[in-house]
Scaffold this active site. Structure first.
Site: not given
Ligand SMILES: [Zn+2]
Length: 204
Positions: A33, A172
């Protein structure tokens, strides 16, 4: 909390959310992400290639706009992409029209039928508007790579201890997560391979 079991009421309100895939599979699904950014995303792509893994990148529209060449690299190397909004907007506390406008703006840059709400938080009225266009992809394994109190080792352990067939795992490709990600990702990829999992991207 590394293994995220959504409470029953969340599942009832949002039956369209996908938290994991059926256990009758030999695959797990890695997701990244908040990218793409040149400092980290290309490194992630190299790691994935090295282990023969595919993943899904839930991109921010503003990063795609700033780094179109990195976004193109993700697609050229055979991974799928999802919409994670333009500006990492919070669903709760945001007017639904403004929220959908932010997602639309990202869509004009990303083009996908996969959506992951930032923070995993979204209002039913927002789901209602977006559900015709998107599959909502949440997760069941949170690496917590962004945590400043967790070590890279702890982060890798988080994932490998709780992963099961069909899991959707969140990392992430962001600066905030960089330190833990660079330590944990190769260990996790090695560990998943050793457990015999295929690592696939999400395409629905
Ligand atoms: Zn996010």
């Amino acid at each position: 909390m590394a293994y995220f079991r959504p409470p029953g009421w969340v599942k009832r309100i949002f039956p369209e959310f996908i938290w994991s895939f059926p256990e009758e599979t030999d695959s797990v699904f890695l997701t990244f992400d908040d990218g793409p950014i040149p400092e980290i995303t290309p490194w992630v792509l190299d790691q994935l290639d090295f282990y023969g893994a595919k993943a899904t990148f839930f991109c921010l529209g503003k990063n795609v706009e700033m780094h179109p060449e990195v976004f193109q690299m993700i697609k050229d190397r055979g991974h799928s992409v999802g919409n994670h909004s333009y500006s990492h907007i919070k669903g709760w506390g945001t007017d639904s029209l403004d929220y959908v406008h932010d997602i639309d703006l990202a869509e004009s840059l990303i083009t996908t039928n996969l959506f992951r709400p930032p923070y995993g938080r979204i209002k039913p009225s927002q789901v209602h508007v977006l559900k015709e266009r998107y599959k909502f992809i949440l997760w069941d394994v949170l690496s917590r790579d962004y945590s400043w109190t967790l070590s890279g080792k702890g982060c890798a352990k988080n994932v490998l201890n709780v992963v099961r067939p069909g899991s959707i795992i969140v990392f992430h490709d962001s600066k905030k997560a960089e330190k833990n990600l660079r330590y944990a990702l190769p260990i996790v990829l090695e560990g998943l391979k050793a457990k015999g999992y295929k690592m696939k991207d999400i395409r629905l």
